[in-house]
Write an enzyme that holds these catalytic residues in place. Structure first.
Site, PDB file in Angstrom:
ATOM      1  CG  HIS A 139      -1.806   1.216   1.337  1.00 62.44           C
ATOM      2  ND1 HIS A 139      -3.116   1.113   1.735  1.00 62.44           N
ATOM      3  CD2 HIS A 139      -1.611   2.528   1.093  1.00 62.44           C
ATOM      4  CE1 HIS A 139      -3.676   2.314   1.733  1.00 62.44           C
ATOM      5  NE2 HIS A 139      -2.772   3.200   1.353  1.00 62.44           N
TER       6      HIS A 139
ATOM      7  CG  HIS B  28      -0.934   7.134  -1.181  1.00 67.50           C
ATOM      8  ND1 HIS B  28      -2.203   7.197  -1.729  1.00 67.50           N
ATOM      9  CD2 HIS B  28      -1.079   6.520   0.021  1.00 67.50           C
ATOM     10  CE1 HIS B  28      -3.069   6.661  -0.885  1.00 67.50           C
ATOM     11  NE2 HIS B  28      -2.410   6.234   0.182  1.00 67.50           N
TER      12      HIS B  28
ATOM     13  NE  ARG C 100       0.353  11.862  -2.462  1.00 63.25           N
ATOM     14  CZ  ARG C 100      -0.629  11.456  -1.685  1.00 63.25           C
ATOM     15  NH1 ARG C 100      -1.633  10.734  -2.184  1.00 63.25           N
ATOM     16  NH2 ARG C 100      -0.652  11.751  -0.403  1.00 63.25           N
TER      17      ARG C 100
ATOM     18  CE  LYS D 181      -7.968   2.061  -0.394  1.00 65.45           C
ATOM     19  NZ  LYS D 181      -6.702   2.224   0.281  1.00 65.45           N
TER      20      LYS D 181
ATOM     21  CG  HIS E 183      -9.720   4.715   3.752  1.00 62.26           C
ATOM     22  ND1 HIS E 183      -8.496   5.310   3.896  1.00 62.26           N
ATOM     23  CD2 HIS E 183     -10.510   5.240   4.725  1.00 62.26           C
ATOM     24  CE1 HIS E 183      -8.539   6.166   4.916  1.00 62.26           C
ATOM     25  NE2 HIS E 183      -9.765   6.148   5.427  1.00 62.26           N
TER      26      HIS E 183
ATOM     27  CG  HIS F 274      -4.636   2.588   5.991  1.00 64.71           C
ATOM     28  ND1 HIS F 274      -5.961   2.513   6.336  1.00 64.71           N
ATOM     29  CD2 HIS F 274      -4.610   3.343   4.868  1.00 64.71           C
ATOM     30  CE1 HIS F 274      -6.674   3.190   5.464  1.00 64.71           C
ATOM     31  NE2 HIS F 274      -5.873   3.701   4.554  1.00 64.71           N
TER      32      HIS F 274
ATOM     33  CG  LEU G  89      -7.385  10.804   7.678  1.00 65.73           C
ATOM     34  CD1 LEU G  89      -8.258  11.453   6.618  1.00 65.73           C
ATOM     35  CD2 LEU G  89      -8.120  10.734   9.021  1.00 65.73           C
TER      36      LEU G  89
ATOM     37  CG  ASP H 254      -1.464   5.015   4.028  1.00 63.50           C
ATOM     38  OD1 ASP H 254      -1.570   5.379   2.846  1.00 63.50           O
ATOM     39  OD2 ASP H 254      -2.185   5.449   4.947  1.00 63.50           O
TER      40      ASP H 254
ATOM     41  CG  HIS I 118      -0.135  15.438   1.540  1.00 63.62           C
ATOM     42  ND1 HIS I 118      -1.149  15.595   0.624  1.00 63.62           N
ATOM     43  CD2 HIS I 118      -0.452  14.329   2.247  1.00 63.62           C
ATOM     44  CE1 HIS I 118      -2.046  14.636   0.781  1.00 63.62           C
ATOM     45  NE2 HIS I 118      -1.643  13.846   1.760  1.00 63.62           N
TER      46      HIS I 118
ATOM     47  CB  ALA J 176      -4.810  13.015   6.179  1.00 66.92           C
TER      48      ALA J 176
HETATM   49  N1  LIG Z   1      -3.264   7.903   4.641  1.00 71.86           N
HETATM   50  C1  LIG Z   1      -3.430   9.198   4.510  1.00 71.86           C
HETATM   51  O1  LIG Z   1      -3.454   9.922   5.529  1.00 71.86           O
HETATM   52  N2  LIG Z   1      -3.564   9.764   3.306  1.00 71.86           N
HETATM   53  C2  LIG Z   1      -3.606   9.090   2.033  1.00 71.86           C
HETATM   54  C3  LIG Z   1      -4.921   8.497   1.732  1.00 71.86           C
HETATM   55  C4  LIG Z   1      -5.231   7.213   2.469  1.00 71.86           C
HETATM   56  O2  LIG Z   1      -4.506   6.228   2.405  1.00 71.86           O
HETATM   57  O3  LIG Z   1      -6.265   7.155   3.149  1.00 71.86           O
HETATM   58  C5  LIG Z   1      -3.224  10.100   0.955  1.00 71.86           C
HETATM   59  O4  LIG Z   1      -3.415   9.795  -0.222  1.00 71.86           O
HETATM   60  O5  LIG Z   1      -2.715  11.178   1.281  1.00 71.86           O
HETATM   61 ZN   LIG Z   2      -3.162   5.158   1.680  1.00 77.65          ZN
HETATM   62 ZN   LIG Z   3      -6.633   5.062   3.130  1.00 80.27          ZN
END
Ligand SMILES: NC(=O)N[C@@H](CC(=O)O)C(=O)O
Ligand SMILES: [Zn+2]
Ligand SMILES: [Zn+2]
Length: 343
Positions: free
Chosen positions: A13, A15, A17, A98, A135, A173, A218, A246, A250, A262
């Protein structure tokens, strides 16, 4: 020096981007991970075989390390059809879809508003062997943010799992004892990922002595009894729990703001942070199963064929890291991490 040799791990898992930041996120995630489940919450989201292939190509254009393969995911919306699932499965790059409840987290405004309408989609996933990644938080205003995972499990997930007994489901997560208990009691078709930050931190780390936005993610960090339940689950040896960072970057400005985003960035030192958590629990011998064996087994994929070596050697994490044109503040910025991956 203390060293630990384990089968090459995967991240189930993450991100990455899109756009200029892929240079940085792909370099970090491919340093030693063999595979990564790449989250589809782009704007617009990755919703079909075509957009998954285009995103896959943008990731591969960054020339990740040769040992690395991105595994793609479809973002379920109210408009997703069974044909979308069948087509994506046939194409071969997409291994999961997802479920983001609409409004639950970053870029989830296209998420699902009424899960009961997705029946034919879940049936197609069951038939084609495509995993459902969840999620797990409700979004109702009257439900306290610290209770949203527990309420989602009882209201949505338990009935869903009962209705589709052959659907493979990963509760992503997880952050609570309720989630650990649910997963442990469910059938072998239900598993969960656990992040390094939820093993290492609880809500005191985020809120005592000042509000620390880089710990805000989150589902939100919970109280320490939940952290303890996650540590016990991850180090229990149960095949149902596996590594999912996860890592969710940002920009520094987006985090350090009156209304901060988040997400915590851990891809710069993921397995190193997990090693700390497992060492703290006196369970380093359980790290390989959690990081490298349980995930592929659940996904029905082969385990990676080579190894990585971790060394107990402290190093300093920079104040910030490049993130496209901007900067990202990584977890443990300006502080040390006890483990390093060799090579
Ligand atoms: N985990 C997070 O706090 N943020 C994730 C989204 C997610 O996995 O819920 C994101 O894409 O920024
Ligand atoms: Zn995530
Ligand atoms: Zn998530």
């Amino acid at each position: 020096m203390t060293t630990l040799t384990i089968t090459r791990p995967d991240d189930w898992h993450v991100h990455l981007r899109d756009g200029a930041v892929l240079t940085n996120t792909v370099a970090d995630i491919s340093r030693y991970f063999g595979r990564a489940i790449v989250m589809p919450n782009l704007v617009p989201p990755v919703t079909d075989a075509k957009s998954a292939k285009a995103y896959y190509d943008r990731i591969m254009a960054q020339k990740p390390e040769a040992h690395f393969t991105p595994l793609m995911v479809l973002y379920l919306t109210d408009e997703t059809t069974p044909e979308d699932i069948i087509e994506a499965k046939a194409q071969g790059l997409v291994v999961a879809a997802k479920l983001y409840p609409a409004g639950a987290t970053t870029n989830s405004s296209s998420g699902v508003t009424d899960i009961s309408k997705l029946g034919p989609v879940f049936a197609a996933m069951e038939q084609t062997g495509m995993l459902l990644l969840v999620h797990g938080e409700v979004t109702d205003n009257d439900i306290d943010i610290f209770d949203r995972e527990g309420v989602f499990i009882e209201r949505t997930l338990r009935p869903l799992v009962a209705q589709y007994p052959d659907l493979k489901v990963v509760l992503e997560h997880i952050t609570t004892q309720n989630a650990v208990e649910f997963v442990n009691e469910a059938g072998s078709n239900v598993a969960a990922t656990i992040t390094a930050h939820h093993l290492l931190f609880n809500r005191n780390h985020m809120l005592v002595g000042g509000i620390r936005p880089h710990y805000f993610c989150l589902p939100i960090l919970k109280r320490n009894i939940h952290q303890q339940a996650l540590i016990e689950a991850a180090t229990s040896g149960s095949e149902k729990f596996f590594l999912g960072t996860d890592s969710a970057p940002h920009t520094q400005q987006a985090k350090e703001a009156a209304c901060g985003c988040a997400g915590a960035y851990t891809a710069h030192a993921a397995i190193e942070l997990y090693a700390e958590a497992f060492e703290e629990a006196d369970a380093l011998d359980k790290l390989e199963a959690f990081a490298s064996l349980n995930g592929p087994r659940f996904y029905g994929l082969p385990v990676n064929g080579d190894k990585i070596i971790l060394e107990k050697k402290s190093w300093q994490v920079p104040t910030s890291l490049p993130f496209g044109e901007d900067r990202v503040i990584p977890i443990r910025a300006d502080d040390t991490i006890a483990w390093q991956v060799k090579g």
